[in-house]
Design a protein around this motif. Sequence first.
Motif, PDB file in Angstrom:
ATOM      1  N   ARG A  63       6.528   3.335  -6.093  1.00 12.20           N
ATOM      2  CA  ARG A  63       6.892   2.543  -7.273  1.00 12.20           C
ATOM      3  C   ARG A  63       6.457   3.232  -8.551  1.00 12.20           C
ATOM      4  O   ARG A  63       7.168   3.230  -9.547  1.00 12.20           O
ATOM      5  CB  ARG A  63       6.222   1.169  -7.208  1.00 12.20           C
ATOM      6  N   GLU A  64       5.236   3.800  -8.505  1.00 10.49           N
ATOM      7  CA  GLU A  64       4.679   4.283  -9.766  1.00 10.49           C
ATOM      8  C   GLU A  64       5.016   5.732 -10.064  1.00 10.49           C
ATOM      9  O   GLU A  64       4.997   6.144 -11.210  1.00 10.49           O
ATOM     10  CB  GLU A  64       3.169   4.067  -9.757  1.00 10.49           C
ATOM     11  N   HIS A  65       5.251   6.544  -9.034  1.00 12.11           N
ATOM     12  CA  HIS A  65       5.487   7.963  -9.289  1.00 12.11           C
ATOM     13  C   HIS A  65       6.957   8.353  -9.189  1.00 12.11           C
ATOM     14  O   HIS A  65       7.310   9.496  -9.429  1.00 12.11           O
ATOM     15  CB  HIS A  65       4.675   8.826  -8.329  1.00 12.11           C
ATOM     16  N   ASN A  82       2.482   0.473 -18.775  1.00  8.45           N
ATOM     17  CA  ASN A  82       2.957   0.461 -17.404  1.00  8.45           C
ATOM     18  C   ASN A  82       3.034  -0.996 -16.947  1.00  8.45           C
ATOM     19  O   ASN A  82       2.056  -1.730 -17.043  1.00  8.45           O
ATOM     20  CB  ASN A  82       1.933   1.243 -16.569  1.00  8.45           C
ATOM     21  N   ARG A  83       4.206  -1.431 -16.433  1.00 10.42           N
ATOM     22  CA  ARG A  83       4.341  -2.870 -16.180  1.00 10.42           C
ATOM     23  C   ARG A  83       3.445  -3.355 -15.047  1.00 10.42           C
ATOM     24  O   ARG A  83       3.045  -4.511 -15.004  1.00 10.42           O
ATOM     25  CB  ARG A  83       5.789  -3.250 -15.934  1.00 10.42           C
ATOM     26  N   TYR A  84       3.074  -2.442 -14.120  1.00 13.37           N
ATOM     27  CA  TYR A  84       2.183  -2.874 -13.044  1.00 13.37           C
ATOM     28  C   TYR A  84       0.780  -3.145 -13.566  1.00 13.37           C
ATOM     29  O   TYR A  84       0.088  -4.025 -13.098  1.00 13.37           O
ATOM     30  CB  TYR A  84       2.150  -1.828 -11.932  1.00 13.37           C
ATOM     31  N   ARG A  85       0.352  -2.363 -14.587  1.00 12.22           N
ATOM     32  CA  ARG A  85      -0.962  -2.599 -15.178  1.00 12.22           C
ATOM     33  C   ARG A  85      -0.950  -3.919 -15.948  1.00 12.22           C
ATOM     34  O   ARG A  85      -1.919  -4.663 -15.956  1.00 12.22           O
ATOM     35  CB  ARG A  85      -1.343  -1.482 -16.138  1.00 12.22           C
ATOM     36  N   MET A 122      -3.973  10.096  -4.866  1.00 15.27           N
ATOM     37  CA  MET A 122      -2.591   9.656  -5.039  1.00 15.27           C
ATOM     38  C   MET A 122      -2.157   9.811  -6.495  1.00 15.27           C
ATOM     39  O   MET A 122      -1.148   9.245  -6.905  1.00 15.27           O
ATOM     40  CB  MET A 122      -2.435   8.196  -4.595  1.00 15.27           C
ATOM     41  N   PHE A 154      -3.539   8.709  -9.240  1.00 15.07           N
ATOM     42  CA  PHE A 154      -3.807   7.602 -10.160  1.00 15.07           C
ATOM     43  C   PHE A 154      -5.166   7.833 -10.792  1.00 15.07           C
ATOM     44  O   PHE A 154      -6.071   8.339 -10.149  1.00 15.07           O
ATOM     45  CB  PHE A 154      -3.837   6.264  -9.421  1.00 15.07           C
ATOM     46  N   ASN A 206       0.829  -1.200   0.000  1.00 18.03           N
ATOM     47  CA  ASN A 206       0.000   0.000   0.000  1.00 18.03           C
ATOM     48  C   ASN A 206       0.866   1.253   0.000  1.00 18.03           C
ATOM     49  O   ASN A 206       0.576   2.226  -0.689  1.00 18.03           O
ATOM     50  CB  ASN A 206      -0.888   0.018   1.243  1.00 18.03           C
ATOM     51  N   PHE A 232      -6.206   2.602 -13.699  1.00 23.17           N
ATOM     52  CA  PHE A 232      -5.704   1.705 -12.665  1.00 23.17           C
ATOM     53  C   PHE A 232      -6.570   0.461 -12.533  1.00 23.17           C
ATOM     54  O   PHE A 232      -6.073  -0.640 -12.377  1.00 23.17           O
ATOM     55  CB  PHE A 232      -5.678   2.453 -11.328  1.00 23.17           C
ATOM     56  N   LEU A 265       3.141   1.565  -3.225  1.00 19.77           N
ATOM     57  CA  LEU A 265       2.452   1.823  -4.498  1.00 19.77           C
ATOM     58  C   LEU A 265       2.775   3.193  -5.110  1.00 19.77           C
ATOM     59  O   LEU A 265       3.249   3.257  -6.250  1.00 19.77           O
ATOM     60  CB  LEU A 265       0.947   1.647  -4.284  1.00 19.77           C
ATOM     61  N   PRO A 266       2.564   4.303  -4.384  1.00 20.18           N
ATOM     62  CA  PRO A 266       2.894   5.598  -5.013  1.00 20.18           C
ATOM     63  C   PRO A 266       4.384   5.756  -5.283  1.00 20.18           C
ATOM     64  O   PRO A 266       4.754   6.404  -6.270  1.00 20.18           O
ATOM     65  CB  PRO A 266       2.408   6.630  -3.986  1.00 20.18           C
TER      66      PRO A 266
END
Lengths: 267, 267
Positions: free
Chosen positions: A106-108, B42-45, B140, B142, A100, B147, A103-104
Amino acid sequence: MSIISIRDLVVEYDGRRVLDGLTLDIEQGETMVLLGGSGSGKSTLLRHIIGLERPRSGSVLVKGIDITRCSQPELKRVRRCIGVAFQSAALFNSLSVEDNIALPLREHTSLAPSIIDLMVWMKLAVVGLAEFGKLHPQELSGGMKKRAAVARALALDPEILVFDEPSAGLDPIVAAELDELIRLLKQAFQMTVIVVTHELPSAFRIADRIAMLYKGSFLAVGTKDQIRSSEHPHIRQFIDRVPGNIAQTRAVEAYFEEYVQSQEVTR
Amino acid sequence: MATLTESIGRATLKHLDYVGGLSTQLWAGVRALGAALPVTGNRYRWKASIRQMLEIGVQAIPMVGLMAVCGGFILAMQGATELRRVGALHYVIDLVAVGFTRELGPLLTAIAVSGRSGSAFSAEIGTMMVTEEVDALRVMAFEPIEFVLAPKYLAALITVPCLSIISNVCGILAGGIFMFFSTDLDLRLYLQDVLTSIQLQDVVSGLIKSLAFATIIVHVGCLEGFRVRGGPDAVGRSTTSAVVKSTFLVIVADVVFTAIFYFTGRR
């Protein structure tokens, strides 16, 4: 210049005016408590400050950018300097507490995974949950969930930290711990903190300034002492915990009297 | 009289609002699809998409297969009763082969997926709305459509056509088993007959339909979820409505596509 300035904010839902021309400046580094009873519009105000909803008219400037009118990319940029801890914690139930918070990050950001792990651990340590990172949100108690939500709000080192009802649904001890955490965070990181609450003890403990909301407009904005010594009837009513006349006390009393009498008669 | 026109007007507006919401979301979903692609996205997606593919696709194989086998038997037996009377039992092969690739395979699959996954989408997103997780995503920085919806959409676009093919194969095999037991027709001869009776267009039209069905199921399921306001009861209602509306729209779309293929002469 103030970090957040709200000008003539008007919000209407289905023609019902919820916020009526609010104007407020929040200075860099202060703790502003938005105090008010249920239905006073404080949560609505908060949702507009963090740009979740667009008002009917008026503006909300965060760091000089009007988030009621700006483009999506600009709004995203503003949001990265705001951390929000929601009333219901709003942790993602499908992810562990660590994920949790990660998450921000990793992605931002483009940080290496090892740095992210370290940062997640640090954020968890700040809120006192360092050894609970592997758990899922549903395995945490109410107070721990709120602290985990604070850790997630802190993830991107925001300049503005927003709390929606931090002590709602918590016992007094845990609520007091959370108040201390908010004070500590503000001292340690020099953040601007906005807290929405209806709990007086908590408000008076953490606030630098208090904005008192009543039916969509501000009754008073001032320091703790100014609010405490205010003579305004609604503020006094709120502080002295005087019940409103919603329950039609007279009618209720009359009903009970009649009921007791009828019982006596049958006996 | 005024109330009648009023209620007609209100109902019309409600439906227009729904169609509008669906089209806006469809457009946003198509644009967000790029983020879910491997390598460029995006690799998480993409990882989320793979998880969704397992859930929508792989886990549905037994159910879809069984439904298709039953459907194959039903079609063969119903066809055989009539065709035997005119001495054309042989045409059962064409009936099953063409009927499945063009119509029953994609349709049975869509009904199964709508029941399994459409309801799951709306329940998942609805719960996220109630617990403020969607708001948390937005603050955040997203985009909830990207997402949450994009991985599901990509996964459905890939798995639903695959499931349709599995369904076709199972249905046709069931027809073959029926022919073997009722007329002693060798399974290899049966398959040869099947291959001569179906054309590439039949398969392609079935696959085009199943892409449309996947789009309907994902977008109706997600829209129902995003429109949840209130508490757990609203989540329950949205789940029901997701299944009902997506099944209904799947059948409507089926008519439209069949009519298009029929009148443009693509059989």
